[in-house]
Design an enzyme around this catalytic site. Structure first.
Site, PDB file in Angstrom:
ATOM      1  N   ASN A  55      -5.414 -10.474  -9.488  1.00 38.35           N
ATOM      2  CA  ASN A  55      -5.032  -9.184  -8.906  1.00 38.35           C
ATOM      3  C   ASN A  55      -3.956  -8.584  -9.805  1.00 38.35           C
ATOM      4  O   ASN A  55      -2.812  -9.037  -9.792  1.00 38.35           O
ATOM      5  CB  ASN A  55      -4.498  -9.392  -7.481  1.00 38.35           C
ATOM      6  CG  ASN A  55      -3.937  -8.107  -6.892  1.00 38.35           C
ATOM      7  OD1 ASN A  55      -4.225  -7.014  -7.388  1.00 38.35           O
ATOM      8  ND2 ASN A  55      -3.147  -8.237  -5.843  1.00 38.35           N
ATOM      9  N   LYS A  96      -2.642  -5.670  -9.652  1.00 36.06           N
ATOM     10  CA  LYS A  96      -1.752  -4.712  -8.977  1.00 36.06           C
ATOM     11  C   LYS A  96      -1.601  -3.452  -9.861  1.00 36.06           C
ATOM     12  O   LYS A  96      -2.572  -3.038 -10.483  1.00 36.06           O
ATOM     13  CB  LYS A  96      -0.401  -5.361  -8.667  1.00 36.06           C
ATOM     14  CG  LYS A  96      -0.545  -6.723  -8.021  1.00 36.06           C
ATOM     15  CD  LYS A  96       0.748  -7.273  -7.496  1.00 36.06           C
ATOM     16  CE  LYS A  96       0.544  -8.705  -7.046  1.00 36.06           C
ATOM     17  NZ  LYS A  96       1.532  -9.167  -6.107  1.00 36.06           N
ATOM     18  N   HIS A 102      -4.501  -6.401   1.475  1.00 37.98           N
ATOM     19  CA  HIS A 102      -3.465  -7.119   0.720  1.00 37.98           C
ATOM     20  C   HIS A 102      -2.120  -6.841   1.387  1.00 37.98           C
ATOM     21  O   HIS A 102      -1.884  -5.730   1.885  1.00 37.98           O
ATOM     22  CB  HIS A 102      -3.449  -6.647  -0.743  1.00 37.98           C
ATOM     23  CG  HIS A 102      -2.559  -7.498  -1.600  1.00 37.98           C
ATOM     24  ND1 HIS A 102      -1.195  -7.321  -1.630  1.00 37.98           N
ATOM     25  CD2 HIS A 102      -2.822  -8.559  -2.411  1.00 37.98           C
ATOM     26  CE1 HIS A 102      -0.661  -8.234  -2.435  1.00 37.98           C
ATOM     27  NE2 HIS A 102      -1.629  -8.990  -2.919  1.00 37.98           N
ATOM     28  N   GLU A 142       0.687  -6.139   0.333  1.00 43.37           N
ATOM     29  CA  GLU A 142       1.427  -4.966  -0.161  1.00 43.37           C
ATOM     30  C   GLU A 142       0.868  -3.676   0.452  1.00 43.37           C
ATOM     31  O   GLU A 142       1.612  -2.724   0.707  1.00 43.37           O
ATOM     32  CB  GLU A 142       1.396  -4.937  -1.705  1.00 43.37           C
ATOM     33  CG  GLU A 142       2.325  -6.006  -2.272  1.00 43.37           C
ATOM     34  CD  GLU A 142       1.910  -6.608  -3.591  1.00 43.37           C
ATOM     35  OE1 GLU A 142       1.067  -6.029  -4.310  1.00 43.37           O
ATOM     36  OE2 GLU A 142       2.432  -7.698  -3.923  1.00 43.37           O
ATOM     37  N   GLU A 202      -2.922 -15.445   2.136  1.00 46.54           N
ATOM     38  CA  GLU A 202      -1.774 -15.186   1.273  1.00 46.54           C
ATOM     39  C   GLU A 202      -0.517 -15.072   2.130  1.00 46.54           C
ATOM     40  O   GLU A 202      -0.236 -13.981   2.669  1.00 46.54           O
ATOM     41  CB  GLU A 202      -1.981 -13.875   0.516  1.00 46.54           C
ATOM     42  CG  GLU A 202      -3.187 -13.887  -0.387  1.00 46.54           C
ATOM     43  CD  GLU A 202      -3.002 -12.938  -1.556  1.00 46.54           C
ATOM     44  OE1 GLU A 202      -3.005 -13.420  -2.694  1.00 46.54           O
ATOM     45  OE2 GLU A 202      -2.816 -11.740  -1.333  1.00 46.54           O
ATOM     46  N   GLY A 257       4.512 -13.286  -5.101  1.00 47.32           N
ATOM     47  CA  GLY A 257       5.423 -12.744  -6.114  1.00 47.32           C
ATOM     48  C   GLY A 257       6.846 -13.272  -6.001  1.00 47.32           C
ATOM     49  O   GLY A 257       7.763 -12.723  -6.600  1.00 47.32           O
ATOM     50  N   SER A 285       1.961 -17.051  -5.573  1.00 46.98           N
ATOM     51  CA  SER A 285       2.650 -17.751  -6.654  1.00 46.98           C
ATOM     52  C   SER A 285       1.868 -18.937  -7.205  1.00 46.98           C
ATOM     53  O   SER A 285       2.439 -19.974  -7.561  1.00 46.98           O
ATOM     54  CB  SER A 285       4.052 -18.181  -6.210  1.00 46.98           C
ATOM     55  OG  SER A 285       4.832 -17.035  -5.879  1.00 46.98           O
TER      56      SER A 285
HETATM   57  C1  PEP Z   1      -1.229 -11.410  -5.036  1.00 47.49           C
HETATM   58  O1  PEP Z   1      -0.799 -10.334  -5.418  1.00 47.49           O
HETATM   59  O2  PEP Z   1      -2.253 -11.428  -4.368  1.00 47.49           O
HETATM   60  C2  PEP Z   1      -0.490 -12.630  -5.386  1.00 47.49           C
HETATM   61  C3  PEP Z   1      -0.873 -13.759  -4.863  1.00 47.49           C
HETATM   62  O3  PEP Z   1       0.570 -12.501  -6.267  1.00 47.49           O
HETATM   63  P1  PEP Z   1       1.377 -13.698  -6.987  1.00 47.49           P
HETATM   64  O4  PEP Z   1       0.365 -14.668  -7.516  1.00 47.49           O
HETATM   65  O5  PEP Z   1       2.156 -13.018  -8.067  1.00 47.49           O
HETATM   66  O6  PEP Z   1       2.244 -14.324  -5.933  1.00 47.49           O
END
Ligand code: PEP
Length: 248
Positions: free
Chosen positions: A11, A13, A92, A94, A164, A170, A209
């Site tokens: 992803n 972003k 997601h 975000e 998630e 992040g 992460s």
């Molecule tokens: C994501 O944006 O779906 C995500 C898991 O980000 P990160 O791996 O940076 O935590």
């Protein structure tokens, strides 16, 4: 137990470039060549056409819940499909937390993605506070039920779920493999109570992460079928090594 093909998706972003896409494309082709892992990139919408032309399995990071019309700036599911996208992320964290998308709006986006021939990847997950208050399962249930209310459990047949935890996205804080497995198992058991076959076939990804050091242990869990990778998907070597680790 049904054998599920591992799936690793990046992803990007609001990051990435045509240059990075070109750099990634051949490595992704090489790592997925033996068909033992599905690999996709959720690129910024403006890169969807370019990505699909490079034969990268491509997704959009959100779609509009509306089919067409006076909705300036929205991403049209049918057009994403026409440009070659296969997947659409919906819900997601975000989008939920920064852009205020409710469970119901996310479910409408899921419906629209599917209606237009995209495979929705439904993101679910709890905040740190919800986890501390023991609400993880109820939050995730409500996020999934919003889709089931519209489409029935059959709606999940052509879809993917990504667990998630919001506190792990992040932040560099990863759920332990045991914590993640517990939630994945909960999701699969919830769906199995409605339809065993759908539950056994559904790919459930972990995101939060994930990096090239922790991916193997996470992906080794019985109900974790791969990962949704944010930050590490912008680094070619890290992302490819995560894809390799999903092969088991
Ligand atoms: C994501 O944006 O779906 C995500 C898991 O980000 P990160 O791996 O940076 O935590």
């Amino acid at each position: 137990m049904a054998s599920r093909k591992p799936f690793v998706a990046g992803n990007w972003k609001l990051n990435g470039s045509v240059e990075l896409l070109n750099e990634m494309a051949s490595s992704i082709e090489a790592v997925s060549n033996d068909q033992s892992v599905d690999v996709a990139l959720f690129v910024p919408a403006l890169l969807v056409g370019e990505s699909a032309k490079l034969d990268v399995v491509t997704g959009v990071q959100t779609v509009s819940e509306f089919e067409s019309g006076a909705y300036t700036g929205e991403i049209q599911a049918s057009l994403a499909k026409e440009l070659g996208a296969k997947y659409a992320l919906v819900g997601h964290s975000e989008r939920r937390h920064i852009f205020g998308e409710s469970d119901d709006v996310v479910a409408q986006k899921f419906v629209m993605a599917q209606q237009q021939g995209l495979t929705p990847v439904l993101c679910v997950g709890e905040t740190e506070q919800q986890r501390e208050q023991n609400e993880t399962e109820s939050v995730i249930s409500a996020q999934i039920d919003a889709v089931i209310d519209k489409l029935g459990v059959a709606g999940l047949e052509q879809s993917v779920i990504a667990y998630e935890p919001v506190w792990a996205i992040g932040t560099g804080k990863t759920a332990t493999p045991e914590q993640a497995q517990q939630v994945h198992q909960f999701i699969r058991a919830k769906l199995a109570s409605l339809d065993e076959q759908i539950a056994q076939r559904l790919q459930i990804l972990y995101g939060g992460s994930v990096n090239e050091k922790n991916s193997s242990e996470l992906f080794a869990q019985p109900d974790i079928d791969g990962g949704l990778i944010g930050g590490a998907s912008l680094k070619k070597d890290a992302f490819i090594s995560i894809c390799e680790s999903a092969k088991g």
